[in-house]
Design a protein around this motif. Structure first.
Motif, short mmCIF file in Angstrom:
data_model
loop_
_atom_site.label_atom_id
_atom_site.label_comp_id
_atom_site.label_asym_id
_atom_site.label_seq_id
_atom_site.Cartn_x
_atom_site.Cartn_y
_atom_site.Cartn_z
N TYR A 57 0.57 -1.14 0.06
CA TYR A 57 0.06 -0.03 -0.14
C TYR A 57 0.90 1.36 0.03
N ASN A 58 1.81 1.15 0.84
CA ASN A 58 2.62 2.44 0.89
C ASN A 58 3.45 2.61 -0.35
N ILE A 79 1.06 4.09 -3.05
CA ILE A 79 0.93 5.71 -2.82
C ILE A 79 2.05 6.47 -3.33
N VAL A 128 -3.84 7.58 -3.10
CA VAL A 128 -4.46 6.37 -2.62
C VAL A 128 -4.78 5.72 -4.05
N TYR A 156 -3.46 8.57 4.24
CA TYR A 156 -3.72 7.50 3.43
C TYR A 156 -5.04 6.97 3.79
#
Length: 176
Positions: free
Chosen positions: A56-57, A60, A66, A85
């Motif tokens: 996820y990080n 981004i 997002v 986030y």
């Protein structure tokens, strides 16, 4: 019942990312054909993503926002996501991924995309919760990095559904 699908590109030696979690090696290739022939048809049938916090990080950082804001995104993490986030369609969970997938599979909706790999994909394969693996193989050997598959307790048998070449990529689709 919803299908659970891993979709993603790897190196010839089975790595999703290099040892620094970078995908720079992947972006050196023209992926227009893969996007048009594989990703675009695939993403039309996806309503939910599941990924770990690291993935996820990284997403981004890569896209600057997002990702997948038109679908539900489950983020597996024991630590709170930064406020920037968090969005309505981002659901953080720290429970077992197998419980989450079992619940989502029987709910209404489009397919479930497992984004990322390693521990997450291996755990779902070990519990027979992945229906499809769609893997694009890039013509590079990294030698080290983040593996798609970790050690599994028992072998899993998949059936090859298709193999296609798109530019420098080979797209393989396997069914459980």
């Amino acid at each position: 019942m919803r299908k659970v699908i891993f979709f993603g590109a790897i190196s010839m030696d089975g790595f999703l990312a290099d040892k620094d979690y970078s995908l720079d090696w992947l972006f050196k290739y023209d992926s227009k054909l893969v996007t048009e022939k594989c990703y675009d048809p695939f993403i039309k049938n996806v309503g939910t993503t599941i990924m770990g916090r690291q993935t996820y990080n990284d997403l981004i950082k890569e896209v600057g926002k997002v990702p997948y804001d038109d679908m539900d995104n489950y983020i597996l993490s024991h630590h709170a996501l930064p406020v920037e986030y968090q969005q309505n369609n981002v659901i953080q969970t720290s429970g077992p991924v197998t419980d989450l997938v079992r619940k989502l599979k029987v709910s209404e909706g489009k397919d479930i995309w497992i984004v990322g790999g390693g521990k997450l994909v291996t755990e779902l394969i070990s519990t027979k919760l992945i229906d499809t693996l769609e893997i694009q193989i890039a013509p590079v050997i990294l030698g080290d990095g983040q593996r798609l598959f970790e050690s599994v307790d028992a072998p899993s048998q998949f059936k090859l559904q298709s193999a296609e070449q798109y530019g420098q990529f080979t797209d393989l689709v396997f069914q459980l």
